[in-house]
Motif scaffolding. Structure first.
Motif, PDB file in Angstrom:
ATOM      1  N   GLU A 285     -23.749 -33.506  48.004  1.00 28.74           N
ATOM      2  CA  GLU A 285     -24.772 -32.700  48.676  1.00 28.74           C
ATOM      3  C   GLU A 285     -24.542 -31.200  48.443  1.00 28.74           C
ATOM      4  OE1 GLU A 285     -21.379 -33.380  51.350  1.00 28.74           O
ATOM      5  OE2 GLU A 285     -22.699 -34.796  50.356  1.00 28.74           O
ATOM      6  N   GLN A 286     -23.280 -30.794  48.326  1.00 29.09           N
ATOM      7  CA  GLN A 286     -22.971 -29.392  48.046  1.00 29.09           C
ATOM      8  C   GLN A 286     -23.429 -29.025  46.633  1.00 29.09           C
ATOM      9  OE1 GLN A 286     -18.824 -28.358  47.947  1.00 29.09           O
ATOM     10  NE2 GLN A 286     -19.228 -26.212  48.406  1.00 29.09           N
ATOM     11  N   ALA A 287     -23.198 -29.896  45.699  1.00 32.81           N
ATOM     12  CA  ALA A 287     -23.644 -29.664  44.320  1.00 32.81           C
ATOM     13  C   ALA A 287     -25.167 -29.635  44.260  1.00 32.81           C
ATOM     14  CB  ALA A 287     -23.083 -30.732  43.395  1.00 32.81           C
ATOM     15  N   ASP A 288     -25.826 -30.519  45.011  1.00 30.10           N
ATOM     16  CA  ASP A 288     -27.292 -30.547  45.028  1.00 30.10           C
ATOM     17  C   ASP A 288     -27.853 -29.262  45.626  1.00 30.10           C
ATOM     18  OD1 ASP A 288     -27.244 -33.064  43.910  1.00 30.10           O
ATOM     19  OD2 ASP A 288     -27.541 -34.114  45.826  1.00 30.10           O
ATOM     20  N   ALA A 289     -27.217 -28.754  46.682  1.00 29.45           N
ATOM     21  CA  ALA A 289     -27.664 -27.506  47.304  1.00 29.45           C
ATOM     22  C   ALA A 289     -27.506 -26.331  46.346  1.00 29.45           C
ATOM     23  CB  ALA A 289     -26.897 -27.253  48.596  1.00 29.45           C
ATOM     24  N   LEU A 290     -26.393 -26.299  45.624  1.00 31.46           N
ATOM     25  CA  LEU A 290     -26.165 -25.243  44.648  1.00 31.46           C
ATOM     26  C   LEU A 290     -27.193 -25.323  43.519  1.00 31.46           C
ATOM     27  CD1 LEU A 290     -24.450 -22.880  43.695  1.00 31.46           C
ATOM     28  CD2 LEU A 290     -22.912 -24.522  42.610  1.00 31.46           C
ATOM     29  N   GLN A 291     -27.475 -26.516  43.069  1.00 34.98           N
ATOM     30  CA  GLN A 291     -28.486 -26.706  42.016  1.00 34.98           C
ATOM     31  C   GLN A 291     -29.841 -26.203  42.483  1.00 34.98           C
ATOM     32  OE1 GLN A 291     -28.133 -27.844  38.806  1.00 34.98           O
ATOM     33  NE2 GLN A 291     -30.260 -27.300  38.538  1.00 34.98           N
ATOM     34  N   ALA A 292     -30.203 -26.487  43.730  1.00 35.70           N
ATOM     35  CA  ALA A 292     -31.490 -26.036  44.278  1.00 35.70           C
ATOM     36  C   ALA A 292     -31.560 -24.515  44.326  1.00 35.70           C
ATOM     37  CB  ALA A 292     -31.701 -26.620  45.676  1.00 35.70           C
ATOM     38  N   ARG A 293     -30.461 -23.852  44.688  1.00 33.10           N
ATOM     39  CA  ARG A 293     -30.437 -22.384  44.727  1.00 33.10           C
ATOM     40  C   ARG A 293     -30.556 -21.820  43.312  1.00 33.10           C
ATOM     41  NH1 ARG A 293     -26.555 -23.222  48.930  1.00 33.10           N
ATOM     42  NH2 ARG A 293     -24.847 -22.856  47.494  1.00 33.10           N
ATOM     43  N   CYS A 294     -29.987 -22.490  42.334  1.00 34.10           N
ATOM     44  CA  CYS A 294     -30.074 -22.017  40.950  1.00 34.10           C
ATOM     45  C   CYS A 294     -31.501 -22.080  40.424  1.00 34.10           C
ATOM     46  CB  CYS A 294     -29.155 -22.831  40.046  1.00 34.10           C
ATOM     47  SG  CYS A 294     -27.409 -22.517  40.298  1.00 34.10           S
TER      48      CYS A 294
ATOM     49  N   GLU B 256     -19.278 -11.289  41.224  1.00 33.93           N
ATOM     50  CA  GLU B 256     -19.751 -10.794  42.521  1.00 33.93           C
ATOM     51  C   GLU B 256     -21.244 -11.064  42.690  1.00 33.93           C
ATOM     52  OE1 GLU B 256     -20.385  -6.435  44.481  1.00 33.93           O
ATOM     53  OE2 GLU B 256     -18.483  -6.792  43.452  1.00 33.93           O
ATOM     54  N   ARG B 257     -22.008 -10.739  41.671  1.00 32.96           N
ATOM     55  CA  ARG B 257     -23.468 -10.957  41.739  1.00 32.96           C
ATOM     56  C   ARG B 257     -23.815 -12.434  41.840  1.00 32.96           C
ATOM     57  NH1 ARG B 257     -25.744  -6.795  37.160  1.00 32.96           N
ATOM     58  NH2 ARG B 257     -25.144  -4.876  38.224  1.00 32.96           N
ATOM     59  N   LEU B 258     -23.121 -13.263  41.091  1.00 33.98           N
ATOM     60  CA  LEU B 258     -23.385 -14.700  41.103  1.00 33.98           C
ATOM     61  C   LEU B 258     -23.053 -15.299  42.461  1.00 33.98           C
ATOM     62  CD1 LEU B 258     -24.348 -17.031  39.319  1.00 33.98           C
ATOM     63  CD2 LEU B 258     -21.989 -17.346  38.586  1.00 33.98           C
ATOM     64  N   ALA B 259     -21.920 -14.928  43.030  1.00 33.00           N
ATOM     65  CA  ALA B 259     -21.534 -15.434  44.353  1.00 33.00           C
ATOM     66  C   ALA B 259     -22.548 -15.012  45.402  1.00 33.00           C
ATOM     67  CB  ALA B 259     -20.139 -14.941  44.720  1.00 33.00           C
ATOM     68  N   GLU B 260     -23.017 -13.773  45.312  1.00 27.90           N
ATOM     69  CA  GLU B 260     -24.011 -13.280  46.266  1.00 27.90           C
ATOM     70  C   GLU B 260     -25.331 -14.017  46.107  1.00 27.90           C
ATOM     71  OE1 GLU B 260     -26.548  -9.246  46.480  1.00 27.90           O
ATOM     72  OE2 GLU B 260     -24.366  -8.955  46.629  1.00 27.90           O
ATOM     73  N   ARG B 261     -25.744 -14.172  44.863  1.00 26.46           N
ATOM     74  CA  ARG B 261     -27.034 -14.827  44.583  1.00 26.46           C
ATOM     75  C   ARG B 261     -27.046 -16.291  45.008  1.00 26.46           C
ATOM     76  NH1 ARG B 261     -31.147 -13.286  40.608  1.00 26.46           N
ATOM     77  NH2 ARG B 261     -32.865 -14.608  41.204  1.00 26.46           N
ATOM     78  N   LEU B 262     -25.907 -16.964  44.826  1.00 29.59           N
ATOM     79  CA  LEU B 262     -25.825 -18.390  45.166  1.00 29.59           C
ATOM     80  C   LEU B 262     -25.391 -18.613  46.604  1.00 29.59           C
ATOM     81  CD1 LEU B 262     -24.231 -19.759  41.890  1.00 29.59           C
ATOM     82  CD2 LEU B 262     -26.642 -19.759  42.562  1.00 29.59           C
TER      83      LEU B 262
END
Length: 78
Positions: free
Chosen positions: A68-77, A29-35
Motif C-alpha cells: 500500500e505504501q508503494a501504491d501511494a507513492l506511485q499515485a503521487r508520482c 530534497e525536491r523529490l522528497a518534498e514533492r513525494l
C-alpha cells in the motif's frame, strides 16, 4: 570479478544539455518534498541525466512487505 559497461548516449564534448540541472542533494530534497516522503534518503535513488532532463529510479526495500505504501507513492508520482 565484476565488469561494468557504461554507454554514454550523449556527446558531452559538443553540447552540455545537463549543465544547468541541479545536483543530487538538491534533487533529493525536491523529490522528497514533492513525494511527501521525508525518509526518501533511506532508499536507493539513482538519477539519470539525459537530454536536459533528470529521471529518478527509487528502490523501495519494503515494497513487498507494504504494497500500500508503494501504491501511494506511485499515485503521487502520477
Amino acid at each position: 570479478m565484476d565488469v561494468m559497461v557504461h554507454i554514454d548516449p550523449e556527446d558531452d564534448m559538443q553540447v552540455k544539455p545537463n549543465a544547468h540541472l541541479p545536483g543530487r542533494p538538491v534533487l533529493m530534497e525536491r523529490l522528497a518534498e514533492r513525494l511527501g516522503d521525508a525518509n526518501l534518503a533511506d532508499n536507493r535513488v539513482v538519477f539519470h541525466y539525459l537530454d536536459g532532463k533528470v529521471d529518478a529510479e527509487i528502490y523501495l526495500a519494503a515494497a513487498r512487505q507494504q504494497p500500500e505504501q508503494a501504491d501511494a507513492l506511485q499515485a503521487r508520482c502520477e
